[in-house]
Design an enzyme around this catalytic site. Structure first.
Site, PDB file in Angstrom:
ATOM      1  N   TYR A 113       5.957  19.821  61.756  1.00 59.74           N
ATOM      2  CA  TYR A 113       6.237  19.125  60.496  1.00 59.74           C
ATOM      3  C   TYR A 113       7.362  18.119  60.590  1.00 59.74           C
ATOM      4  CZ  TYR A 113       3.351  22.601  58.079  1.00 59.74           C
ATOM      5  OH  TYR A 113       2.305  23.371  57.660  1.00 59.74           O
ATOM      6  N   ARG A 138      -9.481  26.184  58.915  1.00 57.49           N
ATOM      7  CA  ARG A 138      -8.613  27.211  59.490  1.00 57.49           C
ATOM      8  C   ARG A 138      -8.076  28.093  58.365  1.00 57.49           C
ATOM      9  NH1 ARG A 138      -2.586  27.166  60.749  1.00 57.49           N
ATOM     10  NH2 ARG A 138      -2.363  29.102  61.898  1.00 57.49           N
ATOM     11  N   ASN A 190       1.818  23.924  65.337  1.00 59.28           N
ATOM     12  CA  ASN A 190       2.178  23.534  63.975  1.00 59.28           C
ATOM     13  C   ASN A 190       3.447  22.702  64.050  1.00 59.28           C
ATOM     14  OD1 ASN A 190       0.125  25.152  63.120  1.00 59.28           O
ATOM     15  ND2 ASN A 190       1.410  26.627  62.021  1.00 59.28           N
ATOM     16  N   GLN A 208      -1.189  33.192  51.018  1.00 59.94           N
ATOM     17  CA  GLN A 208      -0.842  32.008  50.242  1.00 59.94           C
ATOM     18  C   GLN A 208      -1.919  31.582  49.258  1.00 59.94           C
ATOM     19  OE1 GLN A 208       0.640  29.917  54.072  1.00 59.94           O
ATOM     20  NE2 GLN A 208       1.986  29.141  52.491  1.00 59.94           N
ATOM     21  N   GLU A 233       4.098  28.952  48.529  1.00 58.16           N
ATOM     22  CA  GLU A 233       4.886  28.459  49.651  1.00 58.16           C
ATOM     23  C   GLU A 233       6.030  29.447  49.960  1.00 58.16           C
ATOM     24  OE1 GLU A 233       4.554  26.494  52.079  1.00 58.16           O
ATOM     25  OE2 GLU A 233       6.635  26.333  52.724  1.00 58.16           O
ATOM     26  N   TRP A 234       5.653  30.671  50.293  1.00 59.90           N
ATOM     27  CA  TRP A 234       6.611  31.700  50.747  1.00 59.90           C
ATOM     28  C   TRP A 234       7.818  31.814  49.817  1.00 59.90           C
ATOM     29  CZ3 TRP A 234       3.481  34.419  53.455  1.00 59.90           C
ATOM     30  CH2 TRP A 234       2.495  33.809  54.224  1.00 59.90           C
ATOM     31  N   GLU A 244      -1.454  22.710  62.144  1.00 53.22           N
ATOM     32  CA  GLU A 244      -0.837  22.402  60.850  1.00 53.22           C
ATOM     33  C   GLU A 244       0.020  21.159  60.993  1.00 53.22           C
ATOM     34  OE1 GLU A 244       1.486  25.439  58.847  1.00 53.22           O
ATOM     35  OE2 GLU A 244       0.026  26.980  59.327  1.00 53.22           O
ATOM     36  N   HIS A 249      -1.166  35.872  59.863  1.00 54.90           N
ATOM     37  CA  HIS A 249      -0.328  34.828  59.261  1.00 54.90           C
ATOM     38  C   HIS A 249       0.700  35.538  58.374  1.00 54.90           C
ATOM     39  CE1 HIS A 249      -0.248  30.291  58.328  1.00 54.90           C
ATOM     40  NE2 HIS A 249       0.802  30.796  57.712  1.00 54.90           N
ATOM     41  N   ASN A 287       0.101  33.283  63.901  1.00 53.95           N
ATOM     42  CA  ASN A 287       0.625  32.025  63.391  1.00 53.95           C
ATOM     43  C   ASN A 287       2.147  32.048  63.455  1.00 53.95           C
ATOM     44  OD1 ASN A 287       0.427  29.427  61.783  1.00 53.95           O
ATOM     45  ND2 ASN A 287       1.802  30.622  60.486  1.00 53.95           N
ATOM     46  N   GLU A 288       2.721  31.118  64.214  1.00 52.72           N
ATOM     47  CA  GLU A 288       4.171  30.920  64.239  1.00 52.72           C
ATOM     48  C   GLU A 288       4.963  32.207  64.436  1.00 52.72           C
ATOM     49  OE1 GLU A 288       5.358  28.696  60.795  1.00 52.72           O
ATOM     50  OE2 GLU A 288       4.180  26.954  61.343  1.00 52.72           O
ATOM     51  N   TRP A 341      -2.185  20.636  56.669  1.00 50.23           N
ATOM     52  CA  TRP A 341      -1.663  21.700  55.813  1.00 50.23           C
ATOM     53  C   TRP A 341      -1.269  21.060  54.501  1.00 50.23           C
ATOM     54  CZ3 TRP A 341      -1.635  26.904  56.064  1.00 50.23           C
ATOM     55  CH2 TRP A 341      -0.961  27.549  55.016  1.00 50.23           C
TER      56      TRP A 341
HETATM   57  C1  GBH Z   1       4.232  26.643  58.137  1.00 45.11           C
HETATM   58  O1  GBH Z   1       5.507  26.987  58.507  1.00 45.11           O
HETATM   59  C2  GBH Z   1       3.454  27.870  57.765  1.00 45.11           C
HETATM   60  O2  GBH Z   1       2.563  28.253  58.767  1.00 45.11           O
HETATM   61  C3  GBH Z   1       2.740  27.752  56.458  1.00 45.11           C
HETATM   62  O3  GBH Z   1       2.324  29.012  56.046  1.00 45.11           O
HETATM   63  C4  GBH Z   1       3.663  27.078  55.464  1.00 45.11           C
HETATM   64  O4  GBH Z   1       3.128  27.074  54.180  1.00 45.11           O
HETATM   65  C5  GBH Z   1       3.898  25.684  55.920  1.00 45.11           C
HETATM   66  O5  GBH Z   1       4.343  25.628  57.234  1.00 45.11           O
HETATM   67  C6  GBH Z   1       4.892  24.919  55.078  1.00 45.11           C
HETATM   68  O6  GBH Z   1       6.174  25.481  55.169  1.00 45.11           O
HETATM   69  O7  GBH Z   1      14.694  27.470  54.795  1.00 45.11           O
HETATM   70  O8  GBH Z   1      14.813  29.835  55.416  1.00 45.11           O
HETATM   71  O9  GBH Z   1      13.327  29.127  53.643  1.00 45.11           O
HETATM   72  C7  GBH Z   1       6.302  25.936  58.936  1.00 45.11           C
HETATM   73  C8  GBH Z   1       7.657  26.457  59.228  1.00 45.11           C
HETATM   74  C9  GBH Z   1       8.584  27.953  57.640  1.00 45.11           C
HETATM   75  C10 GBH Z   1       9.640  25.882  58.229  1.00 45.11           C
HETATM   76  C11 GBH Z   1       9.576  28.143  56.524  1.00 45.11           C
HETATM   77  C12 GBH Z   1      10.584  26.063  57.102  1.00 45.11           C
HETATM   78  C13 GBH Z   1      11.712  27.551  55.673  1.00 45.11           C
HETATM   79  C14 GBH Z   1      12.750  28.515  56.089  1.00 45.11           C
HETATM   80  N1  GBH Z   1       8.406  26.565  58.007  1.00 45.11           N
HETATM   81  N2  GBH Z   1      10.804  27.431  56.815  1.00 45.11           N
HETATM   82  S1  GBH Z   1      13.968  28.757  54.896  1.00 45.11           S
END
Ligand code: GBH
Length: 561
Positions: free
Chosen positions: A345, A106, A343, A50, A465-466, A412, A152, A203-204, A458
């Site tokens: 949220y 971290r 983690n 990231q 952001e993926w 996180e 990760h 991680n997760e 975080w």
């Molecule tokens: C964390 O994941 C991660 O560890 C971190 O890398 C990330 O940047 C951060 O949180 C914020 O997202 O709707 O199919 O696209 C938290 C778990 C992963 C939950 C991605 C939401 C979206 C799935 N998150 N997920 S999707």
């Protein structure tokens, strides 16, 4: 008049004029004053793919996320090729932490940056080793302790191609992925463990298993929703146990560090009292899937095993889609966490949906629950991220009860904003999020006696952001991704967080706590306002308050900083 008094007064007047509709729960959501234990760890987090960029410098091998991004599958076709360029700019990152008074950081190590193919015998990328050494040394020189995640999500692509990654022979004794992860972990302990005292293996794993090998929208994009996630999870748990024992057997005596895993979980709250069992089932399938074997007894939660056995029957299968651990494996898995990394949220509202057999089963339907959210829960920029501060207190309490009162490190927690013009620098809603969530963590610690040892924001920086690329910003610092120098700019939340760290919570009588008290009902109200028809949501509220509230507040903060 003294400037500090003047701004304090201005803030008070602004708040007095702010309409408060009082829809929060006054007792549950009340501000707790007090401080965290003296040795409490305040940290911020990032992950290699990231932030690092430099995706192919020296001999770095591609990861499954390089592959996915290069296929153009990310929003706006964004990639992590450059990201925040932390591979080159890490001294600036460390300086930001120093400026905030953080004593921990971290970050994650990229496996293919160390072993380009994932296998040591194929060669080591010495520049990669040099990079992490330099980062760690820079941290230590600034009195910041590294907390390192080994995985990760950026699996070496070659391991996916050669062995199917975490799908590798999950129920036989010839599985190579456990050993390869063990080798990689050993190499990291050997090279960095003299300075790194906190290791997080994965991680997760929930994300890698379900999104990576079940749904397949995350790398490595393997779509097998009936079974892929259960196979991958099985291998990840065993790989984690392997890495734990390697530390225990070969390094702990000399290095004296700790090894754990970081699990993610949304809290599940029942929609009606009749949904209580369903909500528990939701949490067991989410958190218990990994936490039960590792922190309880080496095996999956009972409710998962019985549910999956019943489903096998309904589906006419001879064996459960949930694999079984052998007795030896159970022994080797149980107790492999020196701390519990969490983690968290958001929270979901759970309804019972038991038990309709369906034709194409998957992990979501396996749980026999429906999920939603209450109408008055405000939402962040990320579609899944509803702001429900009390959820974290419930989840921490659950972990305490369920897993024998472990030491919990919140690794996180945070909130996203949209990427928009003008940039959200006065990020009041992130300030509110951190304020409300950390206060709930403090309630868990000080009122419920949960052993919470750490809180990690975080993220330090806006980053990749993926699947959402650069469109969702989680940072305490703003990064302009169109600027080749990737200059970092502190957001208001970094100033707030600095005060929070310095005060170690919300001590009675401090200037900081007075500001928080002034902000408290506003924070709960802002989120209400968003729900109640400020259709511009985050942006509108933020710009409104940057005029009336944030600017005087920033100045006031800088005066007390
Ligand atoms: C964390 O994941 C991660 O560890 C971190 O890398 C990330 O940047 C951060 O949180 C914020 O997202 O709707 O199919 O696209 C938290 C778990 C992963 C939950 C991605 C939401 C979206 C799935 N998150 N997920 S999707």
């Amino acid at each position: 008049m003294e400037p500090r008094k003047f701004f304090s007064l201005l803030l008070g007047v602004t708040l007095a004029l702010t309409p408060i509709n009082g829809a929060y729960d006054k007792e549950r959501d009340a501000l707790l004053k007090g401080t965290f234990p003296q040795d409490f760890i305040w940290s911020s987090a990032t992950a290699a793919y990231q932030i690092e960029g430099a995706w192919n410098v020296s001999d770095k091998g591609p990861s499954v996320w390089d592959t996915l991004a290069h296929q153009g599958r990310v929003y706006n076709q964004d990639t992590g090729d450059v990201a925040c360029d932390s591979y080159h700019k890490y001294p600036e990152d460390v300086a930001l932490m120093k400026q905030m008074g953080l004593k921990y950081y971290r970050f994650s190590i990229s496996w293919p940056r160390i072993f380009p193919t994932g296998e040591q015998q194929d060669g080591v990328n010495q520049d990669g080793v040099r990079y992490y050494n330099a980062l760690i040394n820079e941290l230590i020189a600034n009195d910041i302790q590294p907390m390192v995640t080994l995985f990760h999500w950026d699996l070496p692509q070659v391991l996916q191609d050669r062995y199917g990654g975490f799908l590798n022979n999950h129920t036989t004794n010839t599985t190579v992925i456990h050993d390869l992860f063990g080798d990689y972990a050993r190499f990291c302990y050997q090279n960095f463990g003299d300075r790194v005292k906190y290791w997080i293996t994965f991680n997760e794993p929930w994300i890698t298993s379900w999104l990576g090998y079940g749904v397949g929208n995350f790398a490595p994009q393997h779509n097998e929703p009936a079974e892929g996630q259960y196979k991958a999870a099985h291998n990840i748990i065993l790989s984690h146990a392997k890495a734990y024992h390697i530390y225990d057997d070969e390094f702990r005596a000399a290095q004296g560090g700790q090894v754990g895993i970081t699990l993610n979980c949304d809290w599940g709250t029942p929609k009606t009292p009749a949904d209580a069992d369903a909500a528990l089932r939701y949490v067991q399938f989410f958190l218990g899937w990994f936490a039960h074997p590792i922190y309880k007894n080496g095996d999956y939660p009972e409710v998962m095993k019985t549910t999956m056995a019943r489903k096998a029957q309904e589906e006419g299968r001879t064996t459960s889609r949930l694999p079984e651990f052998t007795p030896e494996q159970k022994l080797s898995i149980s107790g492999t966490g020196d701390f519990f990394g969490l983690n968290h949220y958001t929270t979901v509202e759970v309804t019972d949906a038991c038990c309709t057999p369906i034709e194409n089963p998957n992990y979501d339907t396996d749980k026999d629950v429906g999920t939603g959210h209450a109408p008055d829960w405000p939402r962040a920029a990320s579609s899944w991220l509803y702001v429900v501060p009390w959820g974290i207190r419930n989840l921490l309490g659950f972990i305490k009860e369920e897993y024998g009162d472990p030491e919990i490190y919140v690794t996180e927690n945070g909130r996203s904003d949209h990427d928009q013009d003008p940039a959200i620098m006065m990020d009041m809603e992130r300030i509110c999020y951190y304020m409300m969530y950390t206060n709930e963590v403090m309630k868990a610690s000080n009122m419920d006696n949960v052993k919470v040892k750490a809180y990690t924001a975080w993220s330090l920086l806006d980053n990749f952001e993926w699947l959402s690329g650069y469109s969702e910003r989680f940072g305490l610092h703003y990064v302009d991704f169109n600027d080749p120098t990737r200059t970092r700019y502190p957001k208001a939340s970094s100033v707030f967080f600095k005060q929070l760290v310095r005060n170690n919570g919300y001590p009675e009588g401090s200037e900081f706590t007075k500001y928080v008290e002034n902000m408290w009902y506003f924070c709960h109200n802002t989120t209400e306002a968003e729900v109640n028809g400020y259709t511009g949501g985050a942006s509108q509220i933020s710009s409104l308050f940057s005029l009336f509230l944030a600017i005087p507040m920033m100045i006031a903060y800088s005066l007390i900083a």
